[in-house]
Write an enzyme that holds these catalytic residues in place. Structure first.
Site, PDB file in Angstrom:
ATOM      1  N   ARG A   1      -4.357   5.024   6.142  1.00 16.36           N
ATOM      2  CA  ARG A   1      -4.388   3.840   7.004  1.00 16.36           C
ATOM      3  C   ARG A   1      -5.610   3.801   7.912  1.00 16.36           C
ATOM      4  O   ARG A   1      -6.349   2.827   7.901  1.00 16.36           O
ATOM      5  CB  ARG A   1      -3.125   3.775   7.868  1.00 16.36           C
ATOM      6  CG  ARG A   1      -3.062   2.496   8.691  1.00 16.36           C
ATOM      7  CD  ARG A   1      -1.897   2.493   9.648  1.00 16.36           C
ATOM      8  NE  ARG A   1      -0.607   2.484   8.968  1.00 16.36           N
ATOM      9  CZ  ARG A   1       0.567   2.471   9.604  1.00 16.36           C
ATOM     10  NH1 ARG A   1       0.580   2.479  10.928  1.00 16.36           N
ATOM     11  NH2 ARG A   1       1.695   2.464   8.937  1.00 16.36           N
TER      12      ARG A   1
ATOM     13  N   HIS B   1      -0.759  -3.601  -1.638  1.00 15.29           N
ATOM     14  CA  HIS B   1      -0.604  -3.230  -0.222  1.00 15.29           C
ATOM     15  C   HIS B   1       0.627  -3.913   0.367  1.00 15.29           C
ATOM     16  O   HIS B   1       0.524  -4.963   1.009  1.00 15.29           O
ATOM     17  CB  HIS B   1      -1.869  -3.654   0.545  1.00 15.29           C
ATOM     18  CG  HIS B   1      -2.022  -3.007   1.886  1.00 15.29           C
ATOM     19  ND1 HIS B   1      -2.361  -1.677   2.046  1.00 15.29           N
ATOM     20  CD2 HIS B   1      -1.897  -3.498   3.138  1.00 15.29           C
ATOM     21  CE1 HIS B   1      -2.442  -1.389   3.327  1.00 15.29           C
ATOM     22  NE2 HIS B   1      -2.157  -2.488   4.015  1.00 15.29           N
TER      23      HIS B   1
ATOM     24  N   TYR C   1      -6.108 -22.079   5.527  1.00 15.31           N
ATOM     25  CA  TYR C   1      -7.201 -23.016   5.732  1.00 15.31           C
ATOM     26  C   TYR C   1      -8.548 -22.458   5.260  1.00 15.31           C
ATOM     27  O   TYR C   1      -9.400 -23.212   4.810  1.00 15.31           O
ATOM     28  CB  TYR C   1      -7.328 -23.393   7.210  1.00 15.31           C
ATOM     29  CG  TYR C   1      -6.088 -24.053   7.763  1.00 15.31           C
ATOM     30  CD1 TYR C   1      -5.608 -25.240   7.226  1.00 15.31           C
ATOM     31  CD2 TYR C   1      -5.394 -23.490   8.828  1.00 15.31           C
ATOM     32  CE1 TYR C   1      -4.478 -25.848   7.744  1.00 15.31           C
ATOM     33  CE2 TYR C   1      -4.261 -24.096   9.346  1.00 15.31           C
ATOM     34  CZ  TYR C   1      -3.801 -25.262   8.799  1.00 15.31           C
ATOM     35  OH  TYR C   1      -2.677 -25.868   9.291  1.00 15.31           O
TER      36      TYR C   1
END
Length: 772
Positions: free
Chosen positions: A58, A104, A149
């Protein structure tokens, strides 16, 4: 048989009816084996597992490709979607969906934020993602639009991570559900871990790797390839320091940068760039991750608090052509812009420090902090192995193709026989293999050949391809067997990639003097003020020196005690009955229009202590400090200043002794000191006979018998410092006694004597002061 079974069923029914309504013992299923662990062992193992997950999967980047797992998965998923630099942009939600669904399985918000970071040119020195839409701004990096968007694709620079991915260069591992394969690392062609840098917080460790310039890092790698024994000093000739996305100056001295690269730890300081334009100060570049609006806010706040009286106006003229243009308008042309900017560097984000911690996961899978040489050396080992695997993969592909071409050539030389076997035999493959001594792969290739490829020219093409692949195989074989040639391939590719993807340094390295904050007292107006202290410890400040503090209104039961005259930009120093001194800025004291505030609300004197007096003036001004036991000394005002609320001990008073109000000394050589006891003994001598010291008990001023002082029968009632020839006023129980200039001589004597007795009737003394 059926009858017997029915009987068993009836018997079971009768038993059930007979026991219905009665409590039955609970029977638990038997567990074959139960793992039992002590709670401490279980929690320790669980925590260690979690820690290793956070560290390895991570928070920390891998030295090979410089990516964290989420970043690697985003880049790989985009390449699988065909989002190369030459393709059209696609919705970011498409990419995030693929990353979460395939590789993931975590939160979409965190995944999208990691994607945004790689697309922001002000966050990444070399962005890996080309974004279209609102991807945030330097003022607010998290103001990006939602992923539904925005659109994205990979940049050209991302090819340094992806171009060799399908060439046998990396290890593959199953994804979280075992249905797909994902790369463990990317085959980076350049040391990406240094180029874009990264930050991360793991369990018990963190990483802060600054970005660097491609050309400088590649040059250092090439030098280390050619000179494996080169020291850090040689690498510093190529890598000058970090290279941030902004054009702000790196002002860290070279010696400190060298120490950072030697140890892998340290900090880098960056400072905004500015220039003078028509008398104004124009800031053209901000440090990395510094918001222009935040800087404007910090400067405006100082202006509102009247801490920047030399600044008249502040404007943000940033636009598309000038991404950073902050204009500071000085109040006059007499303002020194260098001094003003030095103050702003010290008090705002125009100068910022960045932590450096070269902590990453090495090739052995363990995290550690690297110095520069160790980092580059290990990455070159990774790159060399990657190139070797790529060449080996190509060598195997070439050999496989040559093997097929040998079979195809044999078929073309015996084309009629091959066609006859294919037409007449039910299973032509084994017949072909036996007849022409072919392998199964060769026979399969012959059978899959199309009719259109049976032309005469095809034989020439095969022979041409054979010759070309044979030469390539010889070259590959020679390179793979020679460490020198393999190193040469790595070197040439580093130089080529640096030329293609490199650019000029953005962050200039300039050694500057440390920023100095302007003394706030120098910024304040120097108005004359009078600080008034009451007997109960209430303090206030009045403008000017011409007012009489005794005429002010005091709270019931309180009255005037002492006043000190000075300037509004000076400190007011207070001394309590125990000999401790304290200081407060005069401009922060309450106005004399009211009763003021108690000093105990701002300071922390010892329990039971009362306030003896106050002082003001220049740091070199002198004051007489004395106790009613008859001891004292002269001290500089700067030695009495204390920045602590609890103050500091300056005058060491003897047991049961109290501090008298301090007296200003105008001329140490000429001033006289008058001391009077409560029983009417007065002594006058020169102040210079007392020692000048920063702290202590002092010397004896007037001889007060110890026995009488212990019984509180006699003590020093007051002291006064005055110029030669000035009259004194002694306050007694009978009234005020004025001692004229001529009469003062009657009381002159040596220090520490008993002095002379005051006239009869004026021997119950309460205090003494100089008559104005």
């Amino acid at each position: 048989m059926a009858k017997k079974t029915t009987g068993k069923g009836n018997g079971a029914t009768k038993k059930t009816r007979a026991t219905r309504g009665k409590a039955q013992p609970i029977t638990r299923p038997r567990v074959a084996s139960i793992e039992r662990l002590p709670l401490s062992t279980f929690t320790e193992k669980a925590y260690l597992d979690y820690s290793m997950y956070v560290i390895l999967d991570r928070a920390l980047p891998h030295i090979g490709d410089g990516l964290k797992p989420v970043q690697r998965r985003i880049i790989y998923a985009m390449s699988e979607l065909g989002l190369s630099a030459a393709s059209k942009h696609k919705k970011s939600a498409r990419t995030v969906g693929d990353v979460l669904g395939k590789f993931h399985p975590h939160g979409d918000t965190a995944c999208y934020e990691a994607m945004v970071l790689m697309a922001q040119p002000f966050s990444y020195r070399y962005p890996l993602i080309d974004g279209q839409g609102n991807w945030g701004s330097p003022d607010d990096p998290k103001s990006f639009a939602a992923m539904r968007y925005t659109e994205s694709r990979l940049t050209r620079f991302a090819q340094i991570l992806l171009s060799e991915l399908e060439q046998g260069t990396v290890e593959w591992a199953p994804n979280f559900d075992g249905t797909l394969q994902e790369p463990r690392t990317m085959p980076a062609r350049l040391p990406h871990v240094l180029l874009n840098g990264t930050t991360g917080i793991a369990v018990g460790m963190a990483t802060d790797i600054p970005p660097h310039n491609v050309r400088e890092v590649a040059a250092a790698c090439v030098h280390l390839l050619e000179e494996p024994d080169a020291g850090l000093k040689d690498l510093f000739k190529h890598i000058k320091g970090p290279d941030y996305p902004t054009e702000a100056e790196i002002i860290t001295p070279k010696s400190e940068i060298r120490a950072i690269y030697e140890t892998g730890n340290g900090s880098i300081r960056a400072r905004a760039r500015w220039e003078s334009e028509d008398g104004n100060i124009v800031i053209t570049a901000l440090p990395y991750q510094v918001s222009g609006s935040k800087v404007i806010e910090q400067i405006a706040q100082q202006m509102q608090q009247k801490k920047l009286p030399m600044v008249e106006d502040l404007r943000d003229e940033s636009d598309h052509q000038n991404p950073t243009r902050l204009v500071i308008v000085p109040r006059s042309n007499r303002i020194d812009p260098v001094e003003l900017m030095s103050h702003l560097f010290a008090t705002t984000d125009l100068e910022r420090s960045y932590r450096v911690n070269l902590n990453m996961i090495g090739l052995d899978g363990r995290p550690r902090v690297y110095n520069l040489k160790e980092l580059l050396k290990e990455w070159l080992k990774f790159r060399t192995e990657t190139v070797r695997r790529r060449l080996q993969h190509r060598f195997e592909r070439v050999e496989a193709r040559l093997h097929i071409l040998d079979g195809l050539l044999a078929a073309f030389l015996n084309l009629d026989e091959v066609i006859r076997i294919i037409r007449r035999e039910d299973e032509p493959k084994p017949v072909l293999m036996k007849r022409f001594k072919l392998t199964e792969i060769q026979a399969e290739a012959i059978l899959e050949t199309r009719l259109r490829h049976l032309a005469k020219l095809e034989e020439m093409k095969i022979r041409g391809e054979q010759d070309e692949l044979t030469r390539e195989r010889q070259h590959l074989e020679k390179t793979l067997k020679s460490a020198r040639l393999l190193k040469q391939v790595v070197r040439d590719e580093l130089i080529a990639d640096a030329h293609e993807y490199g650019d000029a340094r953005r962050s200039p390295l300039v050694e500057r003097e440390a920023a100095q904050q302007i003394d706030q007292t120098a910024l304040l107006p120097t108005e004359p003020v009078t600080v008034i202290l009451s007997e109960k410890g209430w303090v206030r400040a009045a403008k000017g020196h011409d007012m009489d503090p005794r005429t002010l209104d005091y709270k019931a039961g309180d009255k005037f005690h002492q006043a000190a005259r000075g300037k509004s930009n000076q400190l007011a120093v207070f001394i309590d009955s125990t000999g401790r001194t304290y200081s407060l800025p005069a401009h922060k004291l309450p106005s004399a229009r009211g009763h003021g505030e108690p000093l105990s609300s701002s300071l922390n004197p010892p329990p039971g202590a009362t306030w003896a007096g106050t002082m003001m003036g220049a740091p070199e001004d002198l004051y007489l400090l004395a106790t009613n036991a008859g001891y004292g000394f002269v001290a500089k005002l700067e030695d009495l200043v204390s920045n602590k609320k609890a103050g500091k001990t300056v005058l060491k008073a003897t047991k049961d002794a109290k501090v008298l109000p301090p007296q200003p000394v105008s001329d140490l050589k000429k001033d006289l000191l008058a001391a009077v006891t409560s029983t009417g003994q007065m002594l006058v001598f020169k102040v210079k006979d007392l020692p000048q010291m920063p702290r202590g008990k002092g010397n004896r001023i007037l001889n007060v018998p110890t026995a009488k002082f212990a019984k509180r029968e006699e003590a020093v009632a007051g002291v006064a410092v005055f110029g030669e020839g000035k009259p004194l006023v002694v306050h007694t129980a009978k009234g005020d006694l004025t001692v004229s200039r001529e009469e003062v001589e009657l009381y002159e004597g040596e220090r520490a004597q008993r002095g002379s007795r005051l006239p009869k009737g004026y021997q119950e003394v309460q205090g003494i002061e100089v008559k104005e």
